[in-house]
Design an enzyme around this catalytic site. Structure first.
Site, short mmCIF file in Angstrom:
data_model
loop_
_atom_site.label_atom_id
_atom_site.label_comp_id
_atom_site.label_asym_id
_atom_site.label_seq_id
_atom_site.Cartn_x
_atom_site.Cartn_y
_atom_site.Cartn_z
N ASN A 34 38.92 42.15 51.29
CA ASN A 34 38.45 42.52 49.95
C ASN A 34 37.05 41.94 49.79
OD1 ASN A 34 37.98 43.05 47.26
ND2 ASN A 34 39.85 42.08 46.51
N ARG B 129 40.36 47.04 50.62
CA ARG B 129 40.32 47.51 49.24
C ARG B 129 39.03 48.28 49.03
NH1 ARG B 129 38.56 44.30 43.86
NH2 ARG B 129 39.22 45.82 42.31
N HIS C 115 42.10 49.41 39.23
CA HIS C 115 43.12 48.37 39.43
C HIS C 115 44.45 48.96 39.90
CE1 HIS C 115 40.58 45.92 36.40
NE2 HIS C 115 40.36 45.43 37.61
N HIS D 98 46.41 44.18 33.12
CA HIS D 98 45.76 43.48 34.23
C HIS D 98 44.53 42.79 33.63
CE1 HIS D 98 44.28 43.11 38.51
NE2 HIS D 98 43.15 42.94 37.83
N LEU D 99 44.70 41.51 33.30
CA LEU D 99 43.65 40.79 32.59
C LEU D 99 43.02 39.74 33.51
CD1 LEU D 99 45.46 40.21 29.17
CD2 LEU D 99 44.12 42.18 29.92
N GLY D 100 41.79 39.99 33.88
CA GLY D 100 41.03 39.07 34.71
C GLY D 100 39.56 39.22 34.38
N GLY E 76 37.69 41.33 35.74
CA GLY E 76 37.79 42.76 35.51
C GLY E 76 39.12 42.98 34.80
N ARG F 128 31.27 43.08 31.66
CA ARG F 128 31.21 44.51 31.33
C ARG F 128 31.71 44.74 29.91
NH1 ARG F 128 34.57 46.42 36.43
NH2 ARG F 128 34.79 44.18 36.78
N ARG G 132 38.29 30.67 30.97
CA ARG G 132 38.67 29.25 30.94
C ARG G 132 37.60 28.42 30.24
NH1 ARG G 132 39.69 29.22 37.32
NH2 ARG G 132 37.74 30.37 37.05
N GLY H 248 44.51 37.27 36.86
CA GLY H 248 44.12 35.88 36.65
C GLY H 248 44.35 35.34 35.27
N ILE H 249 43.83 36.02 34.24
CA ILE H 249 44.03 35.56 32.87
C ILE H 249 45.46 35.81 32.42
CG2 ILE H 249 43.34 35.92 30.47
CD1 ILE H 249 40.56 36.71 31.51
N GLU I 212 47.66 42.33 45.26
CA GLU I 212 46.98 43.50 45.81
C GLU I 212 46.87 43.44 47.32
OE1 GLU I 212 43.66 44.33 42.40
OE2 GLU I 212 44.04 42.25 42.98
#
Length: 403
Positions: free
Chosen positions: A8, A92, A180, A207-209, A211, A240, A284, A327-328, A378
């Site tokens: 990736n 990916r 995603h 899907h919270l990260g 991105g 973004r 964070r 991640g988040i 992933e």
């Protein structure tokens, strides 16, 4: 034992994992690593399955000047020191365009076709393709498989895919793709094991990260996504903006004198949480900050997740469950709590204790809509796809065995 290398690649880092393949086609993760600081302070880090350090070493800038060089350095380390020579490499690739709804073997013709979508995913596509081209040049007989983030969404109905613009543009590929997809596909395959009571129902996955996007799934299939033609749409992200009136882009060009290239760079790198807060693009850091603009960015993020949940609920004509991932979503109990407040009208009641423990199910027993936290993977999804392509559609692969 045979192995599969999963790659990736980003603009300043190459993440990789190695999976061993046993005789029954079951995958066991062997290691994960990354070469980061490419072009500035290159560093190779890698850990084994138990978190043990396998490598942590720095390199001079000139030794790792770009993504291709980073892959060569990491590959040499795998071959020369660990004696790992993969049977295939899975990649990916963020944008597959309108033609690719499943993973596909790599050749020069595919690379040329995928280069057409660089403008649609400038932060990802050129870097995704760089290691593919490097391996084609240096190891032409090594099988490679491209796995697309757009593929999982290719089964959408036309009303979900098209914009209200002339149909000719749709035929040319101007349509809503969604991204995603590898993450959402993994969640869809995992739910029957971890939460079978919701796996076949109407599920919203967030899907919270850095991105971020959301997907409406029915029976494990994507029916709607918050992202569209590019990875700029939908939720606000690290840098973004998410959903934005196209008139803003026209204003930036006509009134601010920004060139298309400058607008593109602005939208991909200077907006989102970074632009809202003026503090950081890292959630964070925002949660730890006392700056009121950081607090506003967090509020804005949760608000937009709530709005998009309403849109996806309408697409599904109801909601049977809500899932946090990435991640988040997996790690921030504070953000999950903020979002759950926005979903109370749907019938979400969060269990604060379970949420703090990052449990699988974090809603109260009486919550009309149950809420789950399901870690995504992933890389395993890419390894599974690579093996499937390698062995063919009739292989008896035992999917998703946990490592």
């Amino acid at each position: 034992m045979d192995t599969i290398l999963v790659v990736n690649a980003g603009s300043s880092s190459v993440k990789f994992q190695v999976f061993a393949v046993d005789g029954d086609g079951r995958l066991q993760r062997q290691l994960k690593g990354q070469m980061d600081g490419i072009g500035s302070r290159p560093r190779l880090r890698a850990t084994g399955v138990k978190g043990d350090t396998l490598a942590d070493r720095a390199y001079p800038i000139e030794a790792v000047a770009d993504v291709s060089a980073a892959l060569m350095v990491a590959g040499s380390w795998l071959r020369d020191e660990l004696r790992i020579t993969p049977m295939a490499v899975g990649h990916r690739v963020v944008h597959g365009g309108p033609d690719h709804d499943r993973p596909i073997p790599v050749d020069h013709g595919l690379v040329a076709r995928l280069e057409r979508y660089i403008a649609l995913a400038p932060l990802h596509q050129p870097h995704n393709l760089a290691p593919i081209k490097s391996l084609l040049a240096n190891f032409p007989s090594l099988p490679q498989v491209a796995c697309f983030d757009t593929a999982f969404h290719r089964g959408h109905d036309a009303v979900a895919d098209q914009y209200a613009i002339p149909y000719q543009l749709y035929e040319e590929g101007v349509r809503r793709y969604g991204f995603h997809g590898l993450s959402y596909e993994y969640i869809a395959r995992t739910l029957p094991k971890v939460a079978p009571e919701i796996a076949t129902g109407r599920v919203i996955v967030a899907h919270l990260g850095s991105g971020a996007s959301m997907c409406a799934m029915r029976g494990g299939r994507s029916v709607e996504s918050t992202m569209g033609f590019t990875a700029l749409d939908g939720l606000p992200m690290g840098t973004r903006p998410g959903q934005i009136d196209p008139g803003v882009v026209l204003y930036l060009m006509a009134e601010k004198g920004m060139t298309p290239g400058r607008v593109q760079d602005f939208l991909y790198r200077d907006c989102g949480l970074k632009g809202l807060s003026g503090v950081s693009n890292d959630m964070r850091e925002l949660l730890e900050s006392h700056d009121p603009r950081a607090a506003f960015a967090i509020d804005y993020f949760a608000y937009r997740v709530g709005l998009c949940a309403g849109m996806l609920a309408a697409a599904l004509q109801g909601v049977d469950a809500f899932v946090f991932t990435a991640g988040i979503g997996e790690n921030s109990s504070a953000i999950r709590a903020r979002v759950a407040e926005k979903l109370a009208w749907l019938g979400v009641s969060l269990d604060a204790g379970e949420n703090a423990k990052h449990a699988l199910k974090i809603s109260q027993s009486g919550s009309r809509v149950p809420v789950y936290v399901v870690p995504t993977d992933e890389e395993r999804m890419i390894a599974e796809h690579t093996l499937s392509v390698l062995w063919g559609a009739n292989s008896n692969i035992k999917h998703m065995r946990a490592s």
